[in-house]
Design an enzyme around this catalytic site. Structure first.
Site, PDB file in Angstrom:
ATOM      1  N   LEU A  11       0.818  -1.215   0.000  1.00  0.00           N
ATOM      2  CA  LEU A  11       0.000   0.000   0.000  1.00  0.00           C
ATOM      3  C   LEU A  11       0.847   1.259   0.000  1.00  0.00           C
ATOM      4  O   LEU A  11       0.408   2.316  -0.449  1.00  0.00           O
ATOM      5  CB  LEU A  11      -0.917   0.006   1.227  1.00  0.00           C
ATOM      6  CG  LEU A  11      -1.941  -1.125   1.308  1.00  0.00           C
ATOM      7  CD1 LEU A  11      -2.682  -1.067   2.644  1.00  0.00           C
ATOM      8  CD2 LEU A  11      -2.924  -1.053   0.147  1.00  0.00           C
ATOM      9  N   GLY A  12       2.036   1.163   0.571  1.00  0.00           N
ATOM     10  CA  GLY A  12       2.881   2.352   0.667  1.00  0.00           C
ATOM     11  C   GLY A  12       4.083   2.084   1.540  1.00  0.00           C
ATOM     12  O   GLY A  12       4.302   0.979   2.039  1.00  0.00           O
ATOM     13  N   GLY A  29       6.078   3.480   4.930  1.00  0.00           N
ATOM     14  CA  GLY A  29       6.032   4.326   6.122  1.00  0.00           C
ATOM     15  C   GLY A  29       7.420   4.645   6.634  1.00  0.00           C
ATOM     16  O   GLY A  29       8.431   4.215   6.056  1.00  0.00           O
ATOM     17  N   GLY A  30       7.473   5.382   7.724  1.00  0.00           N
ATOM     18  CA  GLY A  30       8.759   5.764   8.294  1.00  0.00           C
ATOM     19  C   GLY A  30       9.544   4.598   8.842  1.00  0.00           C
ATOM     20  O   GLY A  30      10.771   4.640   8.929  1.00  0.00           O
ATOM     21  N   PHE A  31       8.840   3.507   9.241  1.00  0.00           N
ATOM     22  CA  PHE A  31       9.517   2.362   9.827  1.00  0.00           C
ATOM     23  C   PHE A  31       9.423   1.123   8.941  1.00  0.00           C
ATOM     24  O   PHE A  31       9.750   0.030   9.370  1.00  0.00           O
ATOM     25  CB  PHE A  31       8.923   2.045  11.204  1.00  0.00           C
ATOM     26  CG  PHE A  31       9.242   3.081  12.228  1.00  0.00           C
ATOM     27  CD1 PHE A  31      10.459   3.098  12.876  1.00  0.00           C
ATOM     28  CD2 PHE A  31       8.318   4.067  12.532  1.00  0.00           C
ATOM     29  CE1 PHE A  31      10.759   4.064  13.816  1.00  0.00           C
ATOM     30  CE2 PHE A  31       8.605   5.036  13.468  1.00  0.00           C
ATOM     31  CZ  PHE A  31       9.831   5.042  14.115  1.00  0.00           C
ATOM     32  N   GLY A  32       8.985   1.262   7.690  1.00  0.00           N
ATOM     33  CA  GLY A  32       8.914   0.110   6.807  1.00  0.00           C
ATOM     34  C   GLY A  32       7.680   0.132   5.933  1.00  0.00           C
ATOM     35  O   GLY A  32       6.796   0.985   6.082  1.00  0.00           O
ATOM     36  N   PRO A  33       7.577  -0.823   4.978  1.00  0.00           N
ATOM     37  CA  PRO A  33       6.452  -0.879   4.042  1.00  0.00           C
ATOM     38  C   PRO A  33       5.168  -1.381   4.705  1.00  0.00           C
ATOM     39  O   PRO A  33       5.211  -2.106   5.696  1.00  0.00           O
ATOM     40  CB  PRO A  33       6.935  -1.871   2.981  1.00  0.00           C
ATOM     41  CG  PRO A  33       7.904  -2.752   3.710  1.00  0.00           C
ATOM     42  CD  PRO A  33       8.579  -1.869   4.717  1.00  0.00           C
ATOM     43  N   VAL A  34       4.017  -0.988   4.116  1.00  0.00           N
ATOM     44  CA  VAL A  34       2.707  -1.401   4.605  1.00  0.00           C
ATOM     45  C   VAL A  34       2.017  -2.213   3.511  1.00  0.00           C
ATOM     46  O   VAL A  34       1.979  -1.792   2.351  1.00  0.00           O
ATOM     47  CB  VAL A  34       1.837  -0.177   4.982  1.00  0.00           C
ATOM     48  CG1 VAL A  34       0.468  -0.630   5.475  1.00  0.00           C
ATOM     49  CG2 VAL A  34       2.535   0.661   6.042  1.00  0.00           C
ATOM     50  N   ASP A  93       4.802   1.241  28.847  1.00  0.00           N
ATOM     51  CA  ASP A  93       5.948   0.325  28.788  1.00  0.00           C
ATOM     52  C   ASP A  93       7.194   1.035  28.277  1.00  0.00           C
ATOM     53  O   ASP A  93       7.905   0.523  27.403  1.00  0.00           O
ATOM     54  CB  ASP A  93       5.611  -0.875  27.901  1.00  0.00           C
ATOM     55  CG  ASP A  93       6.489  -2.092  28.207  1.00  0.00           C
ATOM     56  OD1 ASP A  93       7.094  -2.129  29.298  1.00  0.00           O
ATOM     57  OD2 ASP A  93       6.572  -2.996  27.369  1.00  0.00           O
TER      58      ASP A  93
END
Length: 266
Positions: free
Chosen positions: A82-83, A85-90, A157
């Site tokens: 889908l795209g 992101g800042g921490f990896g693909p979605v 946490d």
């Protein structure tokens, strides 16, 4: 001569009472029917305040195995991407029950987590200036969750292993699996205790009273770990040094706070 039957007075009285009773009964039933319809319509009416609606939702997460996510995304097929992101693909995925989900495939950041940088092989040069910047970055992240975000969030946490470091050693708070939304108009949220031993605020650990201060307490422990270069508990040390908080308090009472500083710092 014609005779007309005259009803006894009691008969007229009973008939009047019957009519009044029927009218009142029908009125009550009609009122209840209108009230019920009004209540149902009101319940079905979409909320006008998104914040109030969302504050009533517990930030629970559903846990899936890697195999389930791999199957849902067809082995992370590029066609389902889908795209980025800042921490990896979605990726778009479909579960066995037909639910459509979005799956983020996390890239672990270049310098991994803070606990590995502090307590691991120490391949990174974490001088005092760098540690101060990391501490400040984590504080800014928590300030956003507690004060600047549209919905107030308690992470629950905060610890060194949940703070990731990018290429420039900029910290990123991760793992929101235990996070809760809370209303800052309330004094606290009563909830089941969750988190990591050694980072739990006393009022939260003992009574389950949760506020953003629980994250602030945990942040304080992380700050002590940054200064001392050691984890909050270490059974390999001398008895009085095993628990970082107890040792720090003893040093404070004896005006020896400088002994807490990591020996690798100048």
């Amino acid at each position: 001569m014609q005779f007309r039957k005259i009803s006894p007075p009691s008969s007229n009285k009973n008939r009047t009472g019957l009519i009044v009773g029927l009218v009142v009964g029908v009125g009550v039933v009609s009122f209840l029917a209108v009230f019920i319809v009004f209540y149902i319509v009101r319940r079905r009416k979409p909320p006008t305040n998104d914040d109030e609606e969302l504050l009533g939702i517990d930030a629970k997460t559903f846990t899936f195995s890697y195999a389930e996510l791999k199957t849902a995304t067809e082995d992370f097929n590029p066609d389902n991407k889908l795209g980025e992101g800042g921490f990896g693909p979605v990726y778009k995925g479909t579960l066995n029950d037909g639910r459509v989900i979005a799956v983020k495939q996390l890239s672990y950041l270049e310098n991994k987590s803070l606990d590995q940088a502090l307590f691991g092989k120490r391949t990174l040069n974490l001088d005092w200036s760098t540690r101060f910047d990391i501490c400040l970055g984590v504080a800014r992240g928590l300030a956003y969750l507690h004060e600047e975000s549209r919905l107030r969030i308690a992470h629950r946490d905060v610890k060194a292993s949940n703070i990731l470091l990018d290429f420039d050693l900029i910290p990123k708070i991760s793992d929101f699996g235990l996070a809760k939304l809370y209303d800052d108009k309330k004094t606290h949220i009563s909830t089941r205790v969750a988190g990591t031993i050694g980072y739990l605020a006393p009022e939260y650990a003992m009574r389950g009273h949760l506020t953003e201060k629980a994250d602030v307490f945990a942040f304080g422990v992380v700050a002590l770990e940054l200064v001392s270069g050691r984890p909050n508990s270490d059974s390999s040390l001398e008895e009085e040094k095993i628990y970082l908080l107890e040792w720090a308090w003893q040093l404070h009472e004896n005006n020896r706070e400088v002994d807490l500083v990591d020996s690798k710092l100048s």
